[in-house]
Design a protein around this motif. Structure first.
Motif, PDB file in Angstrom:
ATOM      1  N   GLU A 149       0.667  -1.249  -0.004  1.00  0.00           N
ATOM      2  CA  GLU A 149       0.105   0.006  -0.133  1.00  0.00           C
ATOM      3  C   GLU A 149       0.908   1.221  -0.093  1.00  0.00           C
ATOM      4  O   GLU A 149       0.431   2.312  -0.320  1.00  0.00           O
ATOM      5  N   PRO A 172      -7.597   3.482  -4.609  1.00  0.00           N
ATOM      6  CA  PRO A 172      -7.722   3.872  -3.293  1.00  0.00           C
ATOM      7  C   PRO A 172      -9.106   3.742  -2.664  1.00  0.00           C
ATOM      8  O   PRO A 172      -8.970   2.961  -1.558  1.00  0.00           O
ATOM      9  N   TYR A 173     -10.050   3.023  -3.551  1.00  0.00           N
ATOM     10  CA  TYR A 173     -11.299   2.552  -3.113  1.00  0.00           C
ATOM     11  C   TYR A 173     -11.105   1.043  -2.461  1.00  0.00           C
ATOM     12  O   TYR A 173     -11.314   0.651  -1.388  1.00  0.00           O
ATOM     13  N   TRP A 175      -8.155  -0.164  -1.411  1.00  0.00           N
ATOM     14  CA  TRP A 175      -7.322  -0.206  -0.390  1.00  0.00           C
ATOM     15  C   TRP A 175      -8.110   0.292   0.816  1.00  0.00           C
ATOM     16  O   TRP A 175      -8.116  -0.303   2.064  1.00  0.00           O
ATOM     17  N   THR A 176      -9.225   1.251   0.852  1.00  0.00           N
ATOM     18  CA  THR A 176     -10.027   1.623   1.747  1.00  0.00           C
ATOM     19  C   THR A 176     -10.731   0.529   2.344  1.00  0.00           C
ATOM     20  O   THR A 176     -11.048   0.239   3.621  1.00  0.00           O
ATOM     21  N   GLU A 177     -11.332  -0.240   1.471  1.00  0.00           N
ATOM     22  CA  GLU A 177     -12.194  -1.580   1.848  1.00  0.00           C
ATOM     23  C   GLU A 177     -11.427  -2.407   2.477  1.00  0.00           C
ATOM     24  O   GLU A 177     -12.060  -2.903   3.391  1.00  0.00           O
ATOM     25  N   LYS A 179      -8.841  -1.966   4.456  1.00  0.00           N
ATOM     26  CA  LYS A 179      -8.593  -1.541   5.654  1.00  0.00           C
ATOM     27  C   LYS A 179      -9.829  -1.490   6.588  1.00  0.00           C
ATOM     28  O   LYS A 179      -9.799  -1.829   8.035  1.00  0.00           O
TER      29      LYS A 179
END
Length: 287
Positions: A149, A172-173, A175-177, A179
């Motif tokens: 990341e 980014p979407y 990676w956010t999910e 996390k």
């Protein structure tokens, strides 16, 4: 039964070839199915008629029949080459002809609704399939130390078919999910939940992902989320070669089978070659 030792010998042979545990499990299951049908005779005694009867009993889709038969042919080719049997009984197993098949991507609205109503690992699975193009077996074997990341362009190292690694860029979407799902510090991203060591089986990702989609009233399957990734990726960029690498296909024409053309652009093309209004008016006047 004396078929079990030969199956395990074959599985060990597959291991020497570097075949994945998922592949070996599929081969074993198909061979055990045939062995049960021809009992008390062993797999070494199977005749072409036996194998054709097994093939006729299959109730799966044509594309799956082709895959099943291909695996059985590999097994009997191995037996023949090793001198275990004199003639290969699998050579004449009939298979359906597969015509050109269009991709069937899940709709964006359905995918968003399914994600909205999902929780925990199932939500993460939907995101990885629909927005990173991962197969269910690749989702199951994803490791925390394979997620980079902090790279300039964040990516994941995915273990695909044939134990082949590839890098898949991570938006980014996505990676956010991941996390929000709650990544472990190390090890499998989706470990087993039954107390056993290892990652969640690929079959569980498929089964529970599909169950969630169907509970949401959606007919599509997890694999059609991958169709969505290929279709939208191609329509937005027209980069078929890059898409091939991201999806882990050995052949470019395989990727093309996932990349549906834009119906909007197709409609514009068809409309562009229609007769002009002035031509239509001349035709009406002549009539």
């Amino acid at each position: 039964m004396d078929h079990e030792p030969v199956i395990e010998e074959f599985v060990r042979y597959l291991s020497l070839q570097g075949r994945s545990a998922h592949t070996k499990r599929l081969y074993r299951g198909r061979l055990l199915d045939i062995a049960a049908r021809i009992a008390p005779r062993s797999l070494l005694e199977a005749t072409p008629a036996d194998l054709e009867a097994w093939r006729a009993s299959l109730t799966v889709a044509d594309i799956s029949i082709v895959a099943y038969v291909a695996g059985v042919r590999v097994f009997y080719a191995w037996l023949t080459a090793a001198g275990r049997i004199a003639h290969n009984p699998a050579l004449t197993i009939p298979t359906p002809r597969l015509g050109r098949r269009l991709p069937r991507p899940i709709g964006d609205d359905d995918l968003q609704m399914a994600i909205l109503h999902a929780v925990g690992r199932v939500r993460a699975w939907l995101v990885l399939a629909g927005y990173a193009g991962l197969r269910c077996c690749e989702i199951a074997t994803l490791r925390r130390d394979a997620i980079y990341e902090h790279a300039a362009d964040p990516y994941m190292i995915v273990l695909g078919k044939g134990n082949k690694e590839r890098a898949v860029n991570m938006s980014p979407y996505v990676w956010t999910e991941l996390k929000l799902y709650g990544l472990p510090r190390k090890g499998w991203v989706f470990p087993r939940l039954d107390g056993k060591i290892g990652h969640t089986p690929a079959g569980s990702v498929t089964r529970y992902g599909n169950l969630h989609l169907h509970d949401c009233g959606i007919d599509e399957t997890m694999h059609q989320l991958r169709h969505r990734f290929g279709t939208v990726g191609y329509q937005e960029t027209h980069e078929l070669r890059e898409l091939q690498e991201l999806m882990g296909h050995a052949r470019l024409d395989t990727t093309a089978g996932y990349a549906a053309h834009s119906r909007r652009r197709a409609a514009a093309l068809v409309n562009a070659i229609q007769p002009k209004p002035v031509t239509l008016q001349v035709v009406r006047n002549m009539n």
